[in-house]
Design a protein around this motif. Structure first.
Motif, PDB file in Angstrom:
ATOM      1  N   LEU A 178       0.539  -0.621  -0.083  1.00  0.00           N
ATOM      2  CA  LEU A 178      -0.438  -0.123   0.121  1.00  0.00           C
ATOM      3  C   LEU A 178       0.636   0.851  -0.121  1.00  0.00           C
ATOM      4  N   LEU A 179       2.301   1.027   0.497  1.00  0.00           N
ATOM      5  CA  LEU A 179       3.233   2.612   0.246  1.00  0.00           C
ATOM      6  C   LEU A 179       3.515   2.457  -0.973  1.00  0.00           C
ATOM      7  N   PRO A 180       3.583   4.228  -0.715  1.00  0.00           N
ATOM      8  CA  PRO A 180       3.732   4.827  -2.271  1.00  0.00           C
ATOM      9  C   PRO A 180       5.431   4.039  -2.672  1.00  0.00           C
ATOM     10  N   ALA A 181       5.284   4.061  -3.948  1.00  0.00           N
ATOM     11  CA  ALA A 181       6.521   4.026  -4.468  1.00  0.00           C
ATOM     12  C   ALA A 181       7.914   4.237  -4.143  1.00  0.00           C
ATOM     13  N   ASN A 182       8.073   5.642  -3.523  1.00  0.00           N
ATOM     14  CA  ASN A 182       9.239   5.929  -3.307  1.00  0.00           C
ATOM     15  C   ASN A 182       9.735   5.738  -1.791  1.00  0.00           C
ATOM     16  N   VAL A 183       9.315   5.300  -0.867  1.00  0.00           N
ATOM     17  CA  VAL A 183       9.538   4.718   0.102  1.00  0.00           C
ATOM     18  C   VAL A 183      10.486   3.729   0.757  1.00  0.00           C
ATOM     19  N   LYS A 184      11.184   4.432   1.275  1.00  0.00           N
ATOM     20  CA  LYS A 184      11.956   3.318   1.729  1.00  0.00           C
ATOM     21  C   LYS A 184      12.176   2.767   3.130  1.00  0.00           C
ATOM     22  N   ASP A 185      13.090   1.195   3.288  1.00  0.00           N
ATOM     23  CA  ASP A 185      12.430   0.997   4.468  1.00  0.00           C
ATOM     24  C   ASP A 185      11.565   0.597   4.659  1.00  0.00           C
TER      25      ASP A 185
END
Length: 386
Positions: A56-63
């Motif tokens: 569900l997280l946006p594509a650019n999220v790290k970790d």
């Protein structure tokens, strides 16, 4: 938390609003039929649930795994029903407030801090040149306090520096004790006051390091308290956008703005639809009547409520119980009859946002609609990952 039997539980209301559990409308839409073939998220094992949250997280999220894990743990500790909709609500706020930074950078922070310090000094009659001189003193890390302020980038850095300044600069205890300029913090920009109040009512599930205030700056703490203020209360709304408005304006502001709107229509008086029914100072209601209370007292005969009765019920405005109070029920009964139709029980609060960090005109409605758009995008990511 026990409520009136007429009030649905927080879990039930969340399920109905955010999808993923509860009774579906009849006949169901095609999308609902498609979702009904999927296992409810409450039945998934921990690893599978964490994987679904990550998608569900946006594509650019790290970790991604770390963010998903902290979201999962927060919801579990708060007993918030897991579903795409409930997780997307928090994800949308995080994306709006910090773009998934546990300690987000604040543009122009040194200038903001200096202005706040000068205003604080003026309040205590301390000349500005004395403040600037005191700031030249060396801090524990060798740099002057002036240099430390000039190098500030995040609220966590400011919070830590502020605590040092209280003890380290001349007249710091008199000038700064009890006044920390950081009032909201973390990835969801949660009120520190809310976090402290919530922890006093419900045990914080993680070990506390230096202080609870510091926990709000951590990823796990910011998510936990952010999810709590957003979802851990029974809001009487059928549209998620009003929860987002409440997150910005305060719990039940959208319900209270509807009350103000109904009162204005019934009385013919002009009222600000800001969701505050009483006057407040330092977070506490004061005795001086608000415009809302004054108008209500003028209708006391029609409402068949005394001034004391009105005040008693208005003091419930920050809780679910206000919606079950005699004042709320009688006011809407009269307003609905006068209008010839049921009036809305949820209205967008009309509030201009003001903060040293805000450099353009923004409103609660702007915030709520912006977050709603991110929420819809998150749901779309969830549909695409199944």
């Amino acid at each position: 938390m026990k409520r009136s039997t007429r009030l649905a539980s927080a879990a039930t209301l969340l399920c109905l609003m955010l999808t993923g559990c509860g009774t579906k409308p009849s006949p169901p839409a095609a999308a609902d039929l498609a979702r009904s073939t999927q296992r409810p998220w409450s039945e998934l094992d921990a690893a599978t649930l964490r994987s679904k949250i990550s998608r569900l997280l946006p594509a650019n999220v790290k970790d991604r795994n770390g963010w998903a894990s902290d979201l999962q743990n927060a919801y579990s500790n708060l007993n918030i029903p897991p579903s795409p909709g409930s997780f997307c609500a928090s994800i949308a706020v995080i994306e709006q407030e910090s773009n998934f930074q546990a300690d987000p950078v604040v543009q122009g922070l040194p200038a903001i801090v200096q202005q706040e310090l000068d205003q604080r000094a003026a309040k205590y009659g301390i000349p500005k040149f004395l403040v600037h001189t005191a700031m030249l003193k060396a801090s524990p890390d060798g740099r002057s306090y002036r240099d430390r302020v000039d190098a500030l980038k995040t609220e966590k850095q400011l919070n830590d520096l502020f605590e040092e300044m209280i003890a380290g600069i001349p007249f710091g205890a008199r000038w700064l004790t009890g006044y920390n300029p950081i009032r909201t913090a973390g990835s969801m920009q949660v009120s520190v006051r809310f976090a402290e109040q919530h922890a006093s009512e419900k045990s914080y599930p993680y070990p506390i390091g230096k202080s609870l205030r510091d926990e709000v700056f951590t990823r796990r703490g910011g998510i936990y308290f952010g999810a709590a203020i957003l979802l851990d209360y029974p809001a009487p709304y059928d549209d998620i956008v009003y929860r987002f408005a409440d997150f910005n304006a305060g719990r039940y502001s959208s319900r209270n703005a509807a009350f103000q709107s109904a009162l204005a229509k019934l009385s013919g008086k002009t009222l600000t639809l800001d969701g505050d029914l009483l006057r407040y100072q330092g977070g506490k209601a004061v005795d001086q009547p608000s415009s809302v209370e004054t108008v209500l007292r003028g209708l006391s005969a029609q409402l068949r409520l005394s001034a004391g009765d009105i005040r008693r019920d208005l003091l419930l405005e920050k809780s679910a119980n206000f919606g079950q109070s005699p004042l709320f029920g009688k006011l809407f009964a009269l307003a609905d009859k006068s209008a010839g139709q049921p009036l809305p029980r949820q209205v967008m609060p009309q509030i201009d946002l003001k903060s040293p960090k805000i450099t353009r005109k923004l409103t609660t409605e702007w915030f709520a609609r912006r977050v709603e758009g991110r929420y819809r995008s998150c749901l779309a990511r969830g549909e695409g990952s199944n």
